[in-house]
Scaffold this motif. Sequence first.
Motif, PDB file in Angstrom:
ATOM      1  N   ILE A 118       0.817  -1.205   0.000  1.00  0.00           N
ATOM      2  CA  ILE A 118       0.000   0.000   0.000  1.00  0.00           C
ATOM      3  C   ILE A 118       0.858   1.265   0.000  1.00  0.00           C
ATOM      4  O   ILE A 118       0.612   2.205  -0.760  1.00  0.00           O
ATOM      5  CB  ILE A 118      -0.945  -0.003   1.211  1.00  0.00           C
ATOM      6  N   LEU A 119       1.901   1.285   0.853  1.00  0.00           N
ATOM      7  CA  LEU A 119       2.697   2.497   0.996  1.00  0.00           C
ATOM      8  C   LEU A 119       3.868   2.560   0.008  1.00  0.00           C
ATOM      9  O   LEU A 119       4.383   3.641  -0.267  1.00  0.00           O
ATOM     10  CB  LEU A 119       3.222   2.615   2.430  1.00  0.00           C
ATOM     11  N   GLY A 120       4.299   1.412  -0.485  1.00  0.00           N
ATOM     12  CA  GLY A 120       5.357   1.387  -1.477  1.00  0.00           C
ATOM     13  C   GLY A 120       6.760   1.412  -0.921  1.00  0.00           C
ATOM     14  O   GLY A 120       7.730   1.340  -1.681  1.00  0.00           O
ATOM     15  N   TYR A 121       6.908   1.510   0.406  1.00  0.00           N
ATOM     16  CA  TYR A 121       8.241   1.546   0.993  1.00  0.00           C
ATOM     17  C   TYR A 121       8.790   0.127   1.148  1.00  0.00           C
ATOM     18  O   TYR A 121       8.041  -0.845   1.277  1.00  0.00           O
ATOM     19  CB  TYR A 121       8.203   2.223   2.376  1.00  0.00           C
ATOM     20  N   SER A 122      10.102   0.033   1.166  1.00  0.00           N
ATOM     21  CA  SER A 122      10.737  -1.249   1.442  1.00  0.00           C
ATOM     22  C   SER A 122      10.739  -1.496   2.943  1.00  0.00           C
ATOM     23  O   SER A 122      10.512  -0.574   3.743  1.00  0.00           O
ATOM     24  CB  SER A 122      12.181  -1.259   0.914  1.00  0.00           C
ATOM     25  N   GLU A 123      11.015  -2.718   3.312  1.00  0.00           N
ATOM     26  CA  GLU A 123      11.057  -3.048   4.734  1.00  0.00           C
ATOM     27  C   GLU A 123      12.169  -2.284   5.439  1.00  0.00           C
ATOM     28  O   GLU A 123      12.033  -1.896   6.598  1.00  0.00           O
ATOM     29  CB  GLU A 123      11.257  -4.561   4.914  1.00  0.00           C
ATOM     30  N   ALA A 124      13.279  -2.042   4.739  1.00  0.00           N
ATOM     31  CA  ALA A 124      14.385  -1.279   5.339  1.00  0.00           C
ATOM     32  C   ALA A 124      13.956   0.150   5.643  1.00  0.00           C
ATOM     33  O   ALA A 124      14.335   0.724   6.671  1.00  0.00           O
ATOM     34  CB  ALA A 124      15.594  -1.295   4.405  1.00  0.00           C
ATOM     35  N   ASP A 125      13.152   0.746   4.744  1.00  0.00           N
ATOM     36  CA  ASP A 125      12.664   2.103   4.984  1.00  0.00           C
ATOM     37  C   ASP A 125      11.759   2.155   6.211  1.00  0.00           C
ATOM     38  O   ASP A 125      11.866   3.063   7.049  1.00  0.00           O
ATOM     39  CB  ASP A 125      11.883   2.613   3.770  1.00  0.00           C
TER      40      ASP A 125
ATOM     41  N   ARG B  86       2.187   9.686   3.590  1.00  0.00           N
ATOM     42  CA  ARG B  86       2.782   9.851   2.269  1.00  0.00           C
ATOM     43  C   ARG B  86       3.366   8.525   1.800  1.00  0.00           C
ATOM     44  O   ARG B  86       4.102   7.859   2.534  1.00  0.00           O
ATOM     45  CB  ARG B  86       3.881  10.907   2.294  1.00  0.00           C
ATOM     46  N   CYS B  87       3.036   8.143   0.593  1.00  0.00           N
ATOM     47  CA  CYS B  87       3.549   6.908   0.016  1.00  0.00           C
ATOM     48  C   CYS B  87       4.911   7.161  -0.619  1.00  0.00           C
ATOM     49  O   CYS B  87       5.378   8.300  -0.744  1.00  0.00           O
ATOM     50  CB  CYS B  87       2.578   6.357  -1.022  1.00  0.00           C
TER      51      CYS B  87
END
Length: 299
Positions: free
Chosen positions: A236-243, A290-291
């Motif tokens: 949904i948010l588009g971030y990686s797990e590290a982010d 914010r995505c």
Amino acid sequence: NIKKIKDYLLFVLASAFAALISAFINVQNLKISGSFLPDIYSVFTQWYIGDFFGMAFVAPIILILRQPWPKWTDLKKAIFVILTLLIFLFGQVVFFGWFSEFINFTDRATLIFFAVAIMAFYFGRHGASLIYALVLVQSTLSTLYGNGFFGPDKMGQPGPMYIWVYLGTMSIVGLFISLAVKSFESKNEELKEIADQILKTEGYFKEMVTSTPIVILAFELISQKIEFVNPFCKKILGYSEADITNTSAWWRLIFPDESYRDKALKSLNVTSQDGRVSTAMSTPIDVEMRCFDGSFKTI
């Protein structure tokens, strides 16, 4: 079925009470039949000791050995047979004076206690009971035919109480050790089952939250880190797990506007200064996040 030390203690207590009743009834029968009893107390004592010994120290052997034997490996079976033969030979040396012309161990009967203890530790109730039964037969026969520890030449024909104490103590040592080991192993098995069940339940829970179409993040209060992020959140948010797991930068990524960030963190019971989550339960709220592509979504 004697499986615990408590079971054996209750068994011995019941044996003492039953032997008391048995000895009393038998002595009364002798009196009623007109038998000459020069010393009633002596007759009662001997009868009581015989009955008590049979109930408390012989009966457990029968009860245990009639139970199914544990499943041992071929190697353990071979070791058990070899040790049993060695203990038998040592018993013959001690109680019957075998090989006394070469080595004299007729005064080393206490060493058999160590043998019984070792068998009880490694082979459990069945191993200890079988060895005890073997020593019981050897020591009893040695009072008639032997020339060793209980033989007349060595011990000067000791009274029967001595051999009963010897055998009774050996039975207690063997059974206590084997039952203690059994209890420890049973508790270990129970703990293992509980641990397996916990891991299984944890697996179900993880599978559930992993496949649930809801944004889920697990925030660890002590370490102050995001420990788990489900795939739907990343989708949904588009971030990686590290982010996401970079806690110090996470709040600024999803709440770029400082005033809105302070408001959102306050609503989420998170202080804007250090990003720590309070222990208070948050009420459900909607926030604009914010995505990764710069768009905003209401979560």
